[in-house]
Scaffold this motif. Sequence first.
Motif, PDB file in Angstrom:
ATOM      1  N   LEU A 181      74.775  44.805 -19.214  1.00  0.00           N
ATOM      2  CA  LEU A 181      75.106  45.113 -17.824  1.00  0.00           C
ATOM      3  C   LEU A 181      73.979  45.893 -17.163  1.00  0.00           C
ATOM      4  O   LEU A 181      73.626  45.630 -16.001  1.00  0.00           O
ATOM      5  N   VAL A 182      73.396  46.842 -17.877  1.00  0.00           N
ATOM      6  CA  VAL A 182      72.277  47.620 -17.322  1.00  0.00           C
ATOM      7  C   VAL A 182      71.117  46.703 -16.988  1.00  0.00           C
ATOM      8  O   VAL A 182      70.479  46.831 -15.927  1.00  0.00           O
ATOM      9  N   LEU A 183      70.835  45.741 -17.880  1.00  0.00           N
ATOM     10  CA  LEU A 183      69.738  44.805 -17.647  1.00  0.00           C
ATOM     11  C   LEU A 183      70.007  43.962 -16.410  1.00  0.00           C
ATOM     12  O   LEU A 183      69.110  43.736 -15.586  1.00  0.00           O
ATOM     13  N   ARG A 184      71.247  43.526 -16.248  1.00  0.00           N
ATOM     14  CA  ARG A 184      71.591  42.705 -15.085  1.00  0.00           C
ATOM     15  C   ARG A 184      71.488  43.507 -13.788  1.00  0.00           C
ATOM     16  O   ARG A 184      70.975  43.025 -12.771  1.00  0.00           O
ATOM     17  N   LEU A 185      71.950  44.746 -13.833  1.00  0.00           N
ATOM     18  CA  LEU A 185      71.908  45.582 -12.638  1.00  0.00           C
ATOM     19  C   LEU A 185      70.482  45.964 -12.256  1.00  0.00           C
ATOM     20  O   LEU A 185      70.140  46.004 -11.077  1.00  0.00           O
ATOM     21  N   THR A 186      69.645  46.264 -13.265  1.00  0.00           N
ATOM     22  CA  THR A 186      68.244  46.588 -12.954  1.00  0.00           C
ATOM     23  C   THR A 186      67.525  45.375 -12.372  1.00  0.00           C
ATOM     24  O   THR A 186      66.647  45.513 -11.525  1.00  0.00           O
ATOM     25  N   GLY A 187      67.909  44.196 -12.826  1.00  0.00           N
ATOM     26  CA  GLY A 187      67.335  42.984 -12.237  1.00  0.00           C
ATOM     27  C   GLY A 187      67.685  42.853 -10.769  1.00  0.00           C
ATOM     28  O   GLY A 187      66.847  42.469  -9.938  1.00  0.00           O
ATOM     29  N   ARG A 188      68.927  43.186 -10.432  1.00  0.00           N
ATOM     30  CA  ARG A 188      69.341  43.170  -9.021  1.00  0.00           C
ATOM     31  C   ARG A 188      68.577  44.215  -8.218  1.00  0.00           C
ATOM     32  O   ARG A 188      68.212  43.974  -7.056  1.00  0.00           O
ATOM     33  N   MET A 189      68.339  45.372  -8.835  1.00  0.00           N
ATOM     34  CA  MET A 189      67.581  46.413  -8.141  1.00  0.00           C
ATOM     35  C   MET A 189      66.163  45.947  -7.837  1.00  0.00           C
ATOM     36  O   MET A 189      65.619  46.221  -6.758  1.00  0.00           O
ATOM     37  N   VAL A 190      65.551  45.233  -8.785  1.00  0.00           N
ATOM     38  CA  VAL A 190      64.203  44.703  -8.565  1.00  0.00           C
ATOM     39  C   VAL A 190      64.205  43.716  -7.400  1.00  0.00           C
ATOM     40  O   VAL A 190      63.315  43.731  -6.538  1.00  0.00           O
ATOM     41  N   ILE A 191      65.234  42.858  -7.362  1.00  0.00           N
ATOM     42  CA  ILE A 191      65.336  41.877  -6.276  1.00  0.00           C
ATOM     43  C   ILE A 191      65.455  42.579  -4.924  1.00  0.00           C
ATOM     44  O   ILE A 191      64.778  42.209  -3.952  1.00  0.00           O
ATOM     45  N   GLU A 192      66.299  43.607  -4.839  1.00  0.00           N
ATOM     46  CA  GLU A 192      66.473  44.332  -3.574  1.00  0.00           C
ATOM     47  C   GLU A 192      65.200  45.085  -3.194  1.00  0.00           C
ATOM     48  O   GLU A 192      64.859  45.181  -2.007  1.00  0.00           O
ATOM     49  N   ALA A 193      64.498  45.635  -4.188  1.00  0.00           N
ATOM     50  CA  ALA A 193      63.237  46.333  -3.904  1.00  0.00           C
ATOM     51  C   ALA A 193      62.201  45.364  -3.367  1.00  0.00           C
ATOM     52  O   ALA A 193      61.442  45.685  -2.441  1.00  0.00           O
ATOM     53  N   GLN A 194      62.142  44.150  -3.931  1.00  0.00           N
ATOM     54  CA  GLN A 194      61.211  43.133  -3.440  1.00  0.00           C
ATOM     55  C   GLN A 194      61.578  42.720  -2.014  1.00  0.00           C
ATOM     56  O   GLN A 194      60.698  42.511  -1.174  1.00  0.00           O
ATOM     57  N   ARG A 195      62.867  42.610  -1.767  1.00  0.00           N
ATOM     58  CA  ARG A 195      63.320  42.269  -0.418  1.00  0.00           C
ATOM     59  C   ARG A 195      62.903  43.339   0.576  1.00  0.00           C
ATOM     60  O   ARG A 195      62.450  43.043   1.688  1.00  0.00           O
ATOM     61  N   MET A 196      63.043  44.590   0.180  1.00  0.00           N
ATOM     62  CA  MET A 196      62.654  45.696   1.041  1.00  0.00           C
ATOM     63  C   MET A 196      61.152  45.674   1.306  1.00  0.00           C
ATOM     64  O   MET A 196      60.699  45.901   2.428  1.00  0.00           O
ATOM     65  N   SER A 197      60.369  45.380   0.263  1.00  0.00           N
ATOM     66  CA  SER A 197      58.914  45.315   0.417  1.00  0.00           C
ATOM     67  C   SER A 197      58.512  44.201   1.375  1.00  0.00           C
ATOM     68  O   SER A 197      57.642  44.387   2.230  1.00  0.00           O
TER      69      SER A 197
END
Length: 294
Positions: A181-197
């Motif tokens: 679950l942590v791995l899946r959630l961190t992956g989502r965080m990376v996606i949102e960070a890329q979107r923000m960038s």
Amino acid sequence: MWELLLGLALGGFIVYLMQTKAKSTRIVTPATVVTPASDPVVDKDDSVRLLLNALPMGVVVIGADGQERLRNIAATSIAGARHADVLVEVATERLLAMAMRGKQRTEEIQLAGPPPRVIEVRGIPLEDGGALAVIDDITERWRIDQVRTDFVANVSHELKTPVGAISVLAETIEGETDDELVLRLTGRMVIEAQRMSRTIDDLLELSRIELGGEMSASNINLGDVVRDAIERVSPIALRKGVPLELQLGEEKHIVWGDFFQLVSAVSNLVENAVKYSEEGNSVLVRVTSEGGTH
């Protein structure tokens, strides 16, 4: 620079007023000084007028008796249209009257045009009891301020969603012991960070264009543009379950343009295609040449 010149000119003019006030034989009329040609005050007055006439903003000076002492060339028709000049003149007279009573005020006059313009009129009291009005065309400054305001509003709006998502994901991860679950959630965080960038890059590019920045143009391979665009949209497509397909072929497609603007434009097109596609459907991106165009 203009503020410095205006300060020097007004300083010289105030000295001139003090000198003319001390000479009872001199007659002062609106915008005219009658003195012997050999009087050094005349030369100083001419220099002041030349300097004030070189300024892009209008300058109007009235004496303590309420009579107009000086009006430079820019003040005669700063708006460039008769009806607009009337509005500016009314505001100037109103602010001069207030300045005569020791009150300094500033007004902005928005003219519909075309082209639309913004004129700033300032009334400033003078130490001798007179008053000064400065009339300035601040259209470009006002436009830049509007761009800056819109930019801040856009940043606040566009960044609210990814920042909020990252915050929620981070709170969910806190204290979580399930590695999957942590791995899946961190992956989502990376996606949102890329979107923000990406959002920040697009907003900065938009701001640069609106402020009149020059396009950084060069020969660009459209294949590279499309690859970057698909890389940007891939996280969104993956999340929605809409595969992205790319067809380029062996031929290079070279165009003249700004790489980042083209990537942004193609990314928006691909992202819209993904958003309006049903889950399980695919989006095909193909670059071809037809009749000499791409």
